[in-house]
Design an enzyme around this catalytic site. Sequence first.
Site, PDB file in Angstrom:
ATOM      1  N   LYS A 139       0.961  -1.351   0.038  1.00 42.66           N
ATOM      2  CA  LYS A 139       0.152  -0.053  -0.174  1.00 42.66           C
ATOM      3  C   LYS A 139       0.901   1.166   0.090  1.00 42.66           C
ATOM      4  O   LYS A 139       2.036   1.377   0.605  1.00 42.66           O
ATOM      5  CB  LYS A 139      -0.939   0.033   1.205  1.00 42.66           C
ATOM      6  CG  LYS A 139      -1.787  -1.224   1.134  1.00 42.66           C
ATOM      7  CD  LYS A 139      -2.770  -1.237   2.068  1.00 42.66           C
ATOM      8  CE  LYS A 139      -3.848  -2.391   2.008  1.00 42.66           C
ATOM      9  NZ  LYS A 139      -4.582  -2.847   3.043  1.00 42.66           N
ATOM     10  N   HIS A 176      -3.413   2.022   4.688  1.00 43.83           N
ATOM     11  CA  HIS A 176      -2.730   3.133   3.862  1.00 43.83           C
ATOM     12  C   HIS A 176      -2.153   4.105   5.030  1.00 43.83           C
ATOM     13  O   HIS A 176      -1.012   4.566   4.822  1.00 43.83           O
ATOM     14  CB  HIS A 176      -3.424   3.800   2.922  1.00 43.83           C
ATOM     15  CG  HIS A 176      -3.592   3.182   1.878  1.00 43.83           C
ATOM     16  ND1 HIS A 176      -4.818   2.130   1.616  1.00 43.83           N
ATOM     17  CD2 HIS A 176      -2.893   2.712   0.600  1.00 43.83           C
ATOM     18  CE1 HIS A 176      -4.627   1.543   0.380  1.00 43.83           C
ATOM     19  NE2 HIS A 176      -3.573   1.929  -0.562  1.00 43.83           N
ATOM     20  N   SER A 235      -7.295   3.796  -2.291  1.00 42.29           N
ATOM     21  CA  SER A 235      -7.165   3.831  -0.920  1.00 42.29           C
ATOM     22  C   SER A 235      -8.611   4.259  -0.445  1.00 42.29           C
ATOM     23  O   SER A 235      -9.140   5.130  -1.028  1.00 42.29           O
ATOM     24  CB  SER A 235      -6.140   4.692  -0.401  1.00 42.29           C
ATOM     25  OG  SER A 235      -6.521   4.785   1.060  1.00 42.29           O
ATOM     26  N   GLY A 237      -9.391   4.721   2.538  1.00 43.25           N
ATOM     27  CA  GLY A 237      -9.033   5.841   3.675  1.00 43.25           C
ATOM     28  C   GLY A 237      -8.382   7.157   3.414  1.00 43.25           C
ATOM     29  O   GLY A 237      -8.826   8.205   3.586  1.00 43.25           O
TER      30      GLY A 237
END
Length: 124
Positions: A24, A49, A90, A92
């Site tokens: 990530k 992440h 991602s 997040g």
Amino acid sequence: ASGGEASGLAAIPDAQIDEGATQKYVLIAVKQGDSTRHLVRGAASAGFHQEAADPTCRQLQSMQVPYEILGGGRIKHDPAGKSISIYGHSYGFPWNGGSKHSVTKEVLDEVYPGYTVSWSDEGY
């Protein structure tokens, strides 16, 4: 900016990614006066992440340097084949207005001369 902040910031590498791993990653924008510097951070050990971003974010916070995490995805780094693939997203840190994988590619092209660096919005 004070001399200490500028020299401390210069010591921060543009890219830190794990070799021989899919990981990530996040793209961090750092404000330097009127310009913006981009940092790429990846970690094979990161479950989220945020974990790839945390060490650099803490370092920037301690130097009181303004930054923003622009988004993230995945990086596959193959040192034997001299190739790096950038892809995905991602949850997040979603990209605002489309991915910036092309910016990540520009950073990695500089840090890894002689590598084939490619990117795609496909995958997770």
